[in-house]
Write an enzyme that holds these catalytic residues in place. Structure first.
Site, PDB file in Angstrom:
ATOM      1  N   THR A  77       0.825  -1.218   0.000  1.00 28.44           N
ATOM      2  CA  THR A  77       0.000   0.000   0.000  1.00 28.44           C
ATOM      3  C   THR A  77       0.858   1.265   0.000  1.00 28.44           C
ATOM      4  O   THR A  77       0.616   2.183  -0.790  1.00 28.44           O
ATOM      5  CB  THR A  77      -0.885   0.022   1.267  1.00 28.44           C
ATOM      6  N   HIS A 129      -8.711   0.096   1.784  1.00 30.81           N
ATOM      7  CA  HIS A 129      -8.461  -1.345   1.898  1.00 30.81           C
ATOM      8  C   HIS A 129      -9.757  -2.142   1.689  1.00 30.81           C
ATOM      9  O   HIS A 129      -9.758  -3.357   1.771  1.00 30.81           O
ATOM     10  CB  HIS A 129      -7.948  -1.702   3.300  1.00 30.81           C
ATOM     11  N   SER A 160       4.513  -9.962   6.863  1.00 31.67           N
ATOM     12  CA  SER A 160       4.505  -8.514   7.046  1.00 31.67           C
ATOM     13  C   SER A 160       3.390  -8.099   8.013  1.00 31.67           C
ATOM     14  O   SER A 160       3.590  -7.238   8.877  1.00 31.67           O
ATOM     15  CB  SER A 160       4.317  -7.838   5.680  1.00 31.67           C
ATOM     16  N   TYR A 218       3.094  -6.964  -6.292  1.00 30.28           N
ATOM     17  CA  TYR A 218       4.282  -6.364  -5.663  1.00 30.28           C
ATOM     18  C   TYR A 218       5.549  -6.937  -6.298  1.00 30.28           C
ATOM     19  O   TYR A 218       6.495  -6.212  -6.600  1.00 30.28           O
ATOM     20  CB  TYR A 218       4.220  -6.686  -4.174  1.00 30.28           C
TER      21      TYR A 218
HETATM   22  P1  A3P Z   1       7.739  -5.981   4.729  1.00 30.71           P
HETATM   23  O1  A3P Z   1       7.048  -6.069   6.060  1.00 30.71           O
HETATM   24  O2  A3P Z   1       7.808  -7.315   4.045  1.00 30.71           O
HETATM   25  O3  A3P Z   1       9.048  -5.302   4.773  1.00 30.71           O
HETATM   26  P2  A3P Z   1       1.754  -1.817   3.341  1.00 30.71           P
HETATM   27  O4  A3P Z   1       2.393  -0.633   2.719  1.00 30.71           O
HETATM   28  O5  A3P Z   1       0.616  -2.388   2.535  1.00 30.71           O
HETATM   29  O6  A3P Z   1       1.445  -1.617   4.762  1.00 30.71           O
HETATM   30  O7  A3P Z   1       2.828  -2.987   3.233  1.00 30.71           O
HETATM   31  C1  A3P Z   1       4.014  -2.869   3.958  1.00 30.71           C
HETATM   32  C2  A3P Z   1       5.093  -3.635   3.260  1.00 30.71           C
HETATM   33  O8  A3P Z   1       5.596  -2.876   2.159  1.00 30.71           O
HETATM   34  C3  A3P Z   1       6.268  -3.849   4.201  1.00 30.71           C
HETATM   35  O9  A3P Z   1       6.824  -5.088   3.778  1.00 30.71           O
HETATM   36  C4  A3P Z   1       7.135  -2.650   3.863  1.00 30.71           C
HETATM   37  O10 A3P Z   1       8.479  -2.809   4.235  1.00 30.71           O
HETATM   38  C5  A3P Z   1       6.975  -2.587   2.370  1.00 30.71           C
HETATM   39  N1  A3P Z   1       7.254  -1.259   1.810  1.00 30.71           N
HETATM   40  C6  A3P Z   1       7.007  -0.060   2.367  1.00 30.71           C
HETATM   41  N2  A3P Z   1       7.410   0.929   1.563  1.00 30.71           N
HETATM   42  C7  A3P Z   1       7.927   0.344   0.465  1.00 30.71           C
HETATM   43  C8  A3P Z   1       8.528   0.852  -0.726  1.00 30.71           C
HETATM   44  N3  A3P Z   1       8.670   2.156  -0.922  1.00 30.71           N
HETATM   45  N4  A3P Z   1       8.962  -0.046  -1.640  1.00 30.71           N
HETATM   46  C9  A3P Z   1       8.821  -1.355  -1.438  1.00 30.71           C
HETATM   47  N5  A3P Z   1       8.272  -1.899  -0.338  1.00 30.71           N
HETATM   48  C10 A3P Z   1       7.828  -1.055   0.615  1.00 30.71           C
END
Ligand code: A3P
Length: 321
Positions: A77, A129, A160, A218
Site C-alpha cells: 500500500t 483497503h 509482514s 508487488y
Molecule cells: P515488509 O514487512 O515485508 O518489509 P503496506 O504498505 O501495505 O502496509 O505494506 C508494507 C510492506 O511494504 C512492508 O513489507 C514494507 O516494508 C513494504 N514497503 C514499504 N514501503 C515500500 C517501498 N517504498 N517499496 C517497497 N516496499 C515497501
C-alpha cells in the site's frame, strides 16, 4: 447536521454490534486486536474501520475522474500510494518540494472511508483497503472510476502483517504469536481478510473491466519497476511523454518512492501518525521491503500450507503467485 451525523454513527454502531465476532473459533488469542475483528459482508474488519466503510457505501458518489488506490493491508500500500501520488503530481512539484519528502505516503492521499467529502480538489486520488465487493456501488457501477490494486504473495503478506501487528501498541497487550496469527490468517481471519478473497475480488474485476481496474503484483513491480510505473501512469491517464522519458522522469519517481529513499527520510524514520490511527509510528510501514522474506520466518510446513490454500483458493482464476 451534527445531530444527523451522530444518528448515522449510532445506526452503524448498532449494526456493528450485531456482527459475528467468532474468529473462526480463535476467540482467545489473548490479543484484543484480533479478538475485536468482526465479519461484515464476508470480510473481517477491526470494528474501528467499519463505520467509515458503511458511510462510504451509503454516501460516496464516485466521479469518473477519481482514481481509487486499493490493496489488502501489508501488500505494498505504502509503495503504491507513493508511486501514484508521485506520478499524478509530478508537474506540480520539483524534487524537494514534493510532499512525499516530508509526509508519510498514507497522509498524502485522502482515504475513501475515513472522512467523506475530503477529496483533494487538486489530485484525483483516494485510497482504501475495502474489498471490491464492498466498495460503494457508485465506484463499481458502469459509470464508476478507475481502480489500481496491488497485492503480494500471501506468504510475504502474512509475515509482514504479523510484524506490523506487533507494532500496534493497542491496549498494551502481549503481542500475538506467529503461530496464533498464522492459524487465523489461514482461516481467513486477518484485517480485511480472507486475504485470498480480497485479492480475487479485484483480480476478477480486472479481467472483467481491464480499462477500469489495473491489477499489480508487488513482485512484478519489484522485478520491472520501470515497465510497471509506465503502465501505471498510462492507465491512470498520466502517461510519460517521450521528452519526460528522455529526461529520466520515470527513474526519478522510482527513486523518490523507493524503499531506501522513503524509509530513510526523517518523517518516516521518526515521525508519528495522527492520533486517529491504530499504529503510532510512521516507521512501522517500512520494515524490509523485500520479496521472499517469508523464508526467514515460516517453517517448511507453514509455507506449504499457505501454498496449498493459495492454490485451492485461486483455483482456475488464472492468478498465480
Ligand atoms: P515488509 O514487512 O515485508 O518489509 P503496506 O504498505 O501495505 O502496509 O505494506 C508494507 C510492506 O511494504 C512492508 O513489507 C514494507 O516494508 C513494504 N514497503 C514499504 N514501503 C515500500 C517501498 N517504498 N517499496 C517497497 N516496499 C515497501
Amino acid at each position: 447536521e451534527e445531530n444527523n451525523s451522530s444518528k448515522t454513527q449510532n445506526k452503524y454502531r448498532e449494526i456493528i454490534s450485531t456482527l459475528p465476532r467468532d474468529n473462526g473459533g480463535y476467540t482467545t488469542t489473548g490479543s484484543k486486536l484480533f479478538d475485536n475483528l468482526c465479519c461484515y459482508q464476508g470480510f473481517w474488519y477491526h470494528s474501528n474501520s467499519l463505520e467509515g466503510v458503511m458511510l462510504a457505501q451509503e454516501h460516496f458518489k464516485a466521479q469518473p475522474s477519481d482514481i481509487l488506490v486499493c490493496s489488502a493491508p501489508k501488500s505494498g500500500t505504502t509503495w503504491l500510494k507513493a508511486l501514484t501520488f508521485a506520478i499524478v503530481t509530478r508537474t506540480h512539484f520539483n524534487d524537494s518540494s514534493n510532499p512525499l519528502v516530508t509526509t508519510l505516503p498514507h497522509e498524502c492521499l485522502p482515504s475513501l472511508d475515513q472522512k467523506l467529502h475530503n477529496r483533494n480538489p487538486e489530485f484525483p486520488l483516494l485510497a482504501t483497503h475495502t474489498p471490491y465487493t464492498s466498495l460503494p456501488k457508485s465506484i463499481t457501477s458502469e459509470l464508476g472510476c478507475k481502480i489500481v490494486y496491488m497485492c503480494r504473495d500471501p506468504k510475504d503478506a502474512f509475515v509482514s502483517t504479523w510484524h506490523f501487528a506487533r507494532k500496534l501498541p493497542i491496549y498494551g497487550q502481549e503481542p500475538i504469536s506467529l503461530e496464533a496469527a498464522f492459524e487465523l490468517f489461514c482461516k481467513g481471519v486477518s484485517f480485511f481478510g480472507p486475504y485470498w478473497d480480497h485479492v480475487l475480488g479485484y483480480w476478477k474485476a480486472s479481467l472483467e473491466w481491464p480499462e477500469r481496474v489495473m491489477f499489480i503484483k508487488y513482485e512484478d513491480m519489484m522485478r520491472d519497476t520501470v515497465l510497471y510505473v509506465k503502465r501505471l501512469a498510462e492507465f491512470m491517464g498520466y502517461p510519460f511523454s517521450s521528452e519526460e522519458e528522455r529526461e529520466g522522469a520515470v527513474e526519478k519517481i522510482i527513486e523518490l518512492c523507493s524503499f531506501e529513499n522513503l524509509s530513510n527520510l526523517e518523517v518516516n524514520k521518526n515521525g508519528m501518525r495522527p492520533p486517529r490511527s491504530l499504529v503510532a509510528e510512521n516507521n512501522a510501514f517500512f520494515r524490509k521491503g523485500k520479496v521472499g522474506d517469508w523464508q526467514n520466518h515460516l517453517t517448511t510446513e507453514m509455507a506449504e500450507r499457505l501454498n496449498q490454500i493459495t492454490d485451492q483458493m485461486l483455483g482456475r482464476s488464472g492468478l498465480r503467485f
